[in-house]
Design an enzyme around this catalytic site. Structure first.
Site, PDB file in Angstrom:
ATOM      1  N   LYS A 132       3.390  -2.278  -0.966  1.00  0.00           N
ATOM      2  CA  LYS A 132       4.140  -1.097  -1.416  1.00  0.00           C
ATOM      3  C   LYS A 132       5.537  -1.069  -0.809  1.00  0.00           C
ATOM      4  CE  LYS A 132       1.113   1.763   0.332  1.00  0.00           C
ATOM      5  NZ  LYS A 132       0.181   0.771   0.917  1.00  0.00           N
TER       6      LYS A 132
ATOM      7  N   ARG B 124      -1.359  10.632  -0.554  1.00  0.00           N
ATOM      8  CA  ARG B 124      -2.466   9.806  -0.095  1.00  0.00           C
ATOM      9  C   ARG B 124      -3.787  10.548  -0.174  1.00  0.00           C
ATOM     10  NH1 ARG B 124       0.305   6.012   3.359  1.00  0.00           N
ATOM     11  NH2 ARG B 124      -1.136   4.598   4.337  1.00  0.00           N
TER      12      ARG B 124
ATOM     13  N   ARG C 299       1.942  -9.690   9.167  1.00  0.00           N
ATOM     14  CA  ARG C 299       3.179  -8.916   8.965  1.00  0.00           C
ATOM     15  C   ARG C 299       3.971  -8.813  10.269  1.00  0.00           C
ATOM     16  NH1 ARG C 299       2.638  -3.409   6.153  1.00  0.00           N
ATOM     17  NH2 ARG C 299       0.902  -3.243   7.609  1.00  0.00           N
TER      18      ARG C 299
ATOM     19  N   ARG D 241       3.222  -4.297  13.977  1.00  0.00           N
ATOM     20  CA  ARG D 241       2.844  -2.884  14.006  1.00  0.00           C
ATOM     21  C   ARG D 241       1.566  -2.700  14.800  1.00  0.00           C
ATOM     22  NH1 ARG D 241       3.305  -0.521   7.969  1.00  0.00           N
ATOM     23  NH2 ARG D 241       1.298   0.358   8.548  1.00  0.00           N
TER      24      ARG D 241
ATOM     25  N   ARG E  48      -8.208   1.827   8.384  1.00  0.00           N
ATOM     26  CA  ARG E  48      -7.211   2.171   7.347  1.00  0.00           C
ATOM     27  C   ARG E  48      -7.759   1.859   5.952  1.00  0.00           C
ATOM     28  NH1 ARG E  48      -2.471  -1.263   9.313  1.00  0.00           N
ATOM     29  NH2 ARG E  48      -1.463  -0.595   7.389  1.00  0.00           N
TER      30      ARG E  48
HETATM   31  P1  AP5 Z   1       3.925  -4.371   2.907  1.00  0.00           P
HETATM   32  O1  AP5 Z   1       4.944  -4.336   1.834  1.00  0.00           O
HETATM   33  O2  AP5 Z   1       4.313  -4.004   4.288  1.00  0.00           O
HETATM   34  O3  AP5 Z   1       2.602  -3.557   2.439  1.00  0.00           O
HETATM   35  P2  AP5 Z   1       2.329  -2.011   2.346  1.00  0.00           P
HETATM   36  O4  AP5 Z   1       1.545  -1.753   1.099  1.00  0.00           O
HETATM   37  O5  AP5 Z   1       3.586  -1.229   2.532  1.00  0.00           O
HETATM   38  O6  AP5 Z   1       1.344  -1.853   3.573  1.00  0.00           O
HETATM   39  P3  AP5 Z   1       1.306  -0.784   4.726  1.00  0.00           P
HETATM   40  O7  AP5 Z   1       0.405  -1.350   5.794  1.00  0.00           O
HETATM   41  O8  AP5 Z   1       2.671  -0.333   5.121  1.00  0.00           O
HETATM   42  O9  AP5 Z   1       0.574   0.375   4.036  1.00  0.00           O
HETATM   43  P4  AP5 Z   1      -0.059   1.563   4.681  1.00  0.00           P
HETATM   44  O10 AP5 Z   1      -0.241   2.413   3.502  1.00  0.00           O
HETATM   45  O11 AP5 Z   1      -1.284   1.291   5.473  1.00  0.00           O
HETATM   46  O12 AP5 Z   1       0.971   2.018   5.815  1.00  0.00           O
HETATM   47  P5  AP5 Z   1       1.990   3.217   5.918  1.00  0.00           P
HETATM   48  O13 AP5 Z   1       3.156   2.772   6.705  1.00  0.00           O
HETATM   49  O14 AP5 Z   1       2.220   3.833   4.598  1.00  0.00           O
HETATM   50  O15 AP5 Z   1       3.292  -5.874   2.889  1.00  0.00           O
HETATM   51  C1  AP5 Z   1       2.286  -6.240   3.818  1.00  0.00           C
HETATM   52  C2  AP5 Z   1       2.520  -7.714   4.241  1.00  0.00           C
HETATM   53  O16 AP5 Z   1       2.338  -8.558   3.106  1.00  0.00           O
HETATM   54  C3  AP5 Z   1       3.952  -7.994   4.765  1.00  0.00           C
HETATM   55  O17 AP5 Z   1       3.857  -8.952   5.781  1.00  0.00           O
HETATM   56  C4  AP5 Z   1       4.685  -8.582   3.546  1.00  0.00           C
HETATM   57  O18 AP5 Z   1       5.718  -9.463   3.916  1.00  0.00           O
HETATM   58  C5  AP5 Z   1       3.539  -9.305   2.837  1.00  0.00           C
HETATM   59  N1  AP5 Z   1       3.700  -9.309   1.387  1.00  0.00           N
HETATM   60  C6  AP5 Z   1       4.131  -8.282   0.607  1.00  0.00           C
HETATM   61  N2  AP5 Z   1       4.153  -8.630  -0.684  1.00  0.00           N
HETATM   62  C7  AP5 Z   1       3.702  -9.931  -0.728  1.00  0.00           C
HETATM   63  C8  AP5 Z   1       3.467 -10.858  -1.789  1.00  0.00           C
HETATM   64  N3  AP5 Z   1       3.721 -10.521  -3.079  1.00  0.00           N
HETATM   65  N4  AP5 Z   1       2.985 -12.076  -1.461  1.00  0.00           N
HETATM   66  C9  AP5 Z   1       2.722 -12.418  -0.166  1.00  0.00           C
HETATM   67  N5  AP5 Z   1       2.923 -11.587   0.878  1.00  0.00           N
HETATM   68  C10 AP5 Z   1       3.405 -10.347   0.597  1.00  0.00           C
HETATM   69  O19 AP5 Z   1       1.147   4.271   6.791  1.00  0.00           O
HETATM   70  C11 AP5 Z   1       0.872   4.022   8.147  1.00  0.00           C
HETATM   71  C12 AP5 Z   1       0.121   5.216   8.725  1.00  0.00           C
HETATM   72  O20 AP5 Z   1       0.962   6.395   8.662  1.00  0.00           O
HETATM   73  C13 AP5 Z   1      -1.172   5.628   8.014  1.00  0.00           C
HETATM   74  O21 AP5 Z   1      -2.271   4.851   8.450  1.00  0.00           O
HETATM   75  C14 AP5 Z   1      -1.269   7.088   8.411  1.00  0.00           C
HETATM   76  O22 AP5 Z   1      -1.740   7.246   9.729  1.00  0.00           O
HETATM   77  C15 AP5 Z   1       0.180   7.549   8.363  1.00  0.00           C
HETATM   78  N6  AP5 Z   1       0.584   8.047   7.033  1.00  0.00           N
HETATM   79  C16 AP5 Z   1       1.557   7.527   6.233  1.00  0.00           C
HETATM   80  N7  AP5 Z   1       1.648   8.226   5.085  1.00  0.00           N
HETATM   81  C17 AP5 Z   1       0.723   9.214   5.164  1.00  0.00           C
HETATM   82  C18 AP5 Z   1       0.317  10.241   4.270  1.00  0.00           C
HETATM   83  N8  AP5 Z   1       0.901  10.395   3.058  1.00  0.00           N
HETATM   84  N9  AP5 Z   1      -0.673  11.069   4.674  1.00  0.00           N
HETATM   85  C19 AP5 Z   1      -1.263  10.935   5.871  1.00  0.00           C
HETATM   86  N10 AP5 Z   1      -0.941   9.962   6.757  1.00  0.00           N
HETATM   87  C20 AP5 Z   1       0.040   9.106   6.405  1.00  0.00           C
HETATM   88 MG    MG Z   2       4.298   0.060   4.016  1.00  0.00          MG
END
Ligand code: AP5
Ligand code: MG
Length: 216
Positions: A13, A88, A127, A160, A171
């Site tokens: 994402k 979410r 990552r 991270r 997660r």
């Molecule tokens: P990346 O693009 O970083 O993936 P992502 O979907 O953004 O994954 P996240 O881990 O950031 O998602 P998340 O939803 O768990 O975390 P968030 O920060 O939102 O890609 C991942 C890896 O793959 C990278 O190394 C990239 O280079 C690689 N990659 C990407 N595309 C590729 C491809 N096509 N081919 C090969 N490799 C590829 O949330 C973190 C925490 O914050 C949550 O756990 C929660 O505690 C809190 N939080 C955030 N939002 C909320 C909410 N709305 N409500 C409640 N808590 C929340």
């Molecule tokens: Mg992300």
């Protein structure tokens, strides 16, 4: 254009949101990045969410909703925006509906990135990100030019703290129980498009632009 990016942790994402934001010239709003920024700055909100994020749980809806509402009051969202990692939960989705109504705006599309669970663990464990500019890499799939250093900043890349194996498992469970049901929520409203999250990042981008009617 107002977009929501859905998909499990590690689906890409954040990677796709950055590419779409650059292509569509609209801001990328990541609640995860916003919380991490609060943690890094040591704000009260950062202290509140620190333990929750490190354990892989979700931040309470009222805290998250208030932060997003505040962000959407800024003028840079006038031409549209991309929400990454929000909503979410069904409660967050209902809150966002109300905020959009109050803004006189309408969601264009919820794009869900589809990817097999086995691939997610590798994506998260590999990552690395830049603490200065937020650029995201993967040690094998998307490596920086110099191992361990950001292409833009030269800063040492970091992992991270919620990308550890046990936290990743929590997660993924949180996603399955609380966030995956949002696909149905947006499907029932005629707003959902599913895009394959596999393939190179520019191929995934091209697929999303096609469903958005912005393919060039
Ligand atoms: P990346 O693009 O970083 O993936 P992502 O979907 O953004 O994954 P996240 O881990 O950031 O998602 P998340 O939803 O768990 O975390 P968030 O920060 O939102 O890609 C991942 C890896 O793959 C990278 O190394 C990239 O280079 C690689 N990659 C990407 N595309 C590729 C491809 N096509 N081919 C090969 N490799 C590829 O949330 C973190 C925490 O914050 C949550 O756990 C929660 O505690 C809190 N939080 C955030 N939002 C909320 C909410 N709305 N409500 C409640 N808590 C929340
Ligand atoms: Mg992300």
């Amino acid at each position: 254009m107002i977009l929501i990016l859905l998909g499990p942790p590690g689906a890409g994402k954040g990677t796709q949101a950055k590419l779409l934001a650059s292509k569509l010239q609209i801001p990328h709003i990541s609640t995860g990045d916003m919380f991490r920024d609060h943690k890094a700055r040591g704000t009260e909100l950062g202290k509140t969410v620190d333990a929750i994020m490190s354990s892989g749980g979700l931040v309470p809806d009222d805290v998250t909703n208030a932060m997003v509402k505040d962000r959407l009051s800024r003028p840079d969202v006038a031409g549209g925006f991309i929400l990454d990692g929000y909503p979410r939960t069904t409660a967050q989705a209902g809150f966002l509906d109300q905020v959009l109504v109050s803004m006189g705006r309408k969601l264009d599309r919820a794009v869900s990135y589809e990817i097999a669970q086995e691939l997610l663990v590798d994506r998260m464990s590999g990552r690395r990100s830049c603490p200065t500019c937020g650029a995201v890499y993967h040690v094998t799939a998307n490596p920086p030019r110099t191992a361990g250093a950001c292409d833009r900043e030269g800063a040492a890349l970091v992992q991270r703290d919620d990308d550890k194996a046990e936290t990743v498992a929590r997660r993924l469970r949180e996603y399955d129980s609380k966030t995956e049901p949002l696909k149905r929520y947006y499907h029932e409203r005629g707003s959902l498009s599913e895009v394959a999250g596999t393939g190179a990042p520019d191929e995934v981008l091209a697929a999303a632009l096609r469903v958005l009617g912005r393919a060039s």
